[in-house]
Design an enzyme around this catalytic site. Structure first.
Site, PDB file in Angstrom:
ATOM      1  N   LEU A   1       0.856  -1.178   0.000  1.00  0.00           N
ATOM      2  CA  LEU A   1       0.000   0.000   0.000  1.00  0.00           C
ATOM      3  C   LEU A   1       0.896   1.232   0.000  1.00  0.00           C
ATOM      4  O   LEU A   1       1.954   1.237   0.632  1.00  0.00           O
ATOM      5  CB  LEU A   1      -0.908   0.022   1.237  1.00  0.00           C
ATOM      6  CG  LEU A   1      -1.944  -1.105   1.363  1.00  0.00           C
ATOM      7  CD1 LEU A   1      -2.711  -0.966   2.678  1.00  0.00           C
ATOM      8  CD2 LEU A   1      -2.903  -1.104   0.188  1.00  0.00           C
ATOM      9  N   ASP A   2       0.466   2.275  -0.698  1.00  0.00           N
ATOM     10  CA  ASP A   2       1.242   3.510  -0.739  1.00  0.00           C
ATOM     11  C   ASP A   2       1.369   4.112   0.657  1.00  0.00           C
ATOM     12  O   ASP A   2       0.591   3.801   1.563  1.00  0.00           O
ATOM     13  CB  ASP A   2       0.578   4.530  -1.667  1.00  0.00           C
ATOM     14  CG  ASP A   2       0.492   4.042  -3.104  1.00  0.00           C
ATOM     15  OD1 ASP A   2       1.286   3.158  -3.470  1.00  0.00           O
ATOM     16  OD2 ASP A   2      -0.370   4.548  -3.846  1.00  0.00           O
ATOM     17  N   ARG A   3       2.300   5.014   0.789  1.00  0.00           N
ATOM     18  CA  ARG A   3       2.577   5.659   2.074  1.00  0.00           C
ATOM     19  C   ARG A   3       1.330   6.289   2.687  1.00  0.00           C
ATOM     20  O   ARG A   3       1.104   6.203   3.894  1.00  0.00           O
ATOM     21  CB  ARG A   3       3.661   6.722   1.877  1.00  0.00           C
ATOM     22  CG  ARG A   3       4.153   7.394   3.146  1.00  0.00           C
ATOM     23  CD  ARG A   3       5.256   8.389   2.804  1.00  0.00           C
ATOM     24  NE  ARG A   3       5.808   9.013   3.992  1.00  0.00           N
ATOM     25  CZ  ARG A   3       5.270  10.070   4.591  1.00  0.00           C
ATOM     26  NH1 ARG A   3       4.153  10.611   4.107  1.00  0.00           N
ATOM     27  NH2 ARG A   3       5.835  10.592   5.665  1.00  0.00           N
TER      28      ARG A   3
ATOM     29  N   HIS B   1       1.035   2.822  -7.797  1.00  0.00           N
ATOM     30  CA  HIS B   1       0.060   3.917  -7.691  1.00  0.00           C
ATOM     31  C   HIS B   1      -1.130   3.710  -8.634  1.00  0.00           C
ATOM     32  O   HIS B   1      -1.683   4.680  -9.171  1.00  0.00           O
ATOM     33  CB  HIS B   1       0.716   5.261  -8.005  1.00  0.00           C
ATOM     34  CG  HIS B   1       1.718   5.708  -6.984  1.00  0.00           C
ATOM     35  ND1 HIS B   1       1.587   5.469  -5.630  1.00  0.00           N
ATOM     36  CD2 HIS B   1       2.879   6.397  -7.123  1.00  0.00           C
ATOM     37  CE1 HIS B   1       2.618   5.993  -4.980  1.00  0.00           C
ATOM     38  NE2 HIS B   1       3.423   6.551  -5.859  1.00  0.00           N
TER      39      HIS B   1
END
Length: 232
Positions: A98-100, A179
């Site tokens: 998962l992205d930041r 993303h």
């Protein structure tokens, strides 16, 4: 379920050959009886003994974390906070990333056989709750269903959009490009305001988990993942 020799390996009794030799020579008991089949399937309910020592019959760790913002999906980074810092089991890896700034369901494990679930050809659904900057439309839903193009020339697999209201929707994808969901919305001339994963295959985010908290998967949840991976 894992083969008996594999469970012995995880309990540090040797390599494949050494563990199979222990079994062949009748040195391993399962549920009180000598077992000589190295490929016997072992469940967490089985009792395995070696030299009067009870071994761990569930050799892997399976964790559900409600990931907060501000953490990256890594085990070590000199500058960023890592999700591994939120759990005590440091030998685990992230089952998908998962992205930041993305929150929600993150599975962590040390069972490498589950990595097959990350391959897009194995059709594992990941569902996200998305807040968009601009109003959503039926046309957006149709574009996702056909398979949208991101980064000008990268074709995504068909995705499902379930619109909740003007700005909120659920998005289901079966791949995990960098993303990806953010770029999918950019291709609609829209932007993602917030993004939260709520399910991975049949595993749903536990609503009782606060952000940053985690728990071990239940037996039923573990078996769903293991069964799915075995079918891949």
């Amino acid at each position: 379920m894992k083969d008996l020799y594999y469970v012995l390996m995880y309990n540090h009794l040797g390599n494949v050959k050494q563990c199979k030799t222990l079994i062949k020579h009748g040195l391993i008991k399962v549920n009180g009886l000598v077992e000589t089949d190295a490929k016997r399937k072992i469940t967490e309910d089985d009792c395995i003994e070696y030299q009067n020592r009870i071994l761990n019959s569930q050799p892997f760790t399976y964790i559900m974390l409600n990931k907060p913002q501000g953490y990256i999906c890594a085990n070590k980074d000199e500058k960023e906070k890592c999700v591994i810092d939120l759990i005590e089991e440091k030998d685990c890896f992230c089952l998908g990333r998962l992205d930041r700034d993305t929150t929600g369901l993150l599975l962590l494990t040390n069972d490498k056989s589950l990595k097959k679930l990350l391959l897009p050809q194995n059709h594992v659904d990941k569902v996200y709750l998305v807040e968009a900057k601009r109003k959503l439309s039926k046309k957006d839903k149709e574009i996702f269903a056909r398979g949208i193009v991101i980064d000008e020339n990268i074709q995504c697999l068909p995705a499902k959009m379930d619109i909740i209201d003007d700005y909120w929707c659920y998005v289901t994808i079966q791949e995990g490009k960098y993303h990806q969901i953010k770029k999918m919305f950019l291709s609609l001339n829209n932007e993602v305001v917030s993004l939260k994963r709520i399910s991975f295959d049949q595993i749903q985010l536990d609503s009782s988990l606060k952000e940053g908290d985690y728990r071990f998967l239940t037996k039923e949840e573990r078996n769903k993942l293991i069964k799915k991976a075995a079918q891949c």
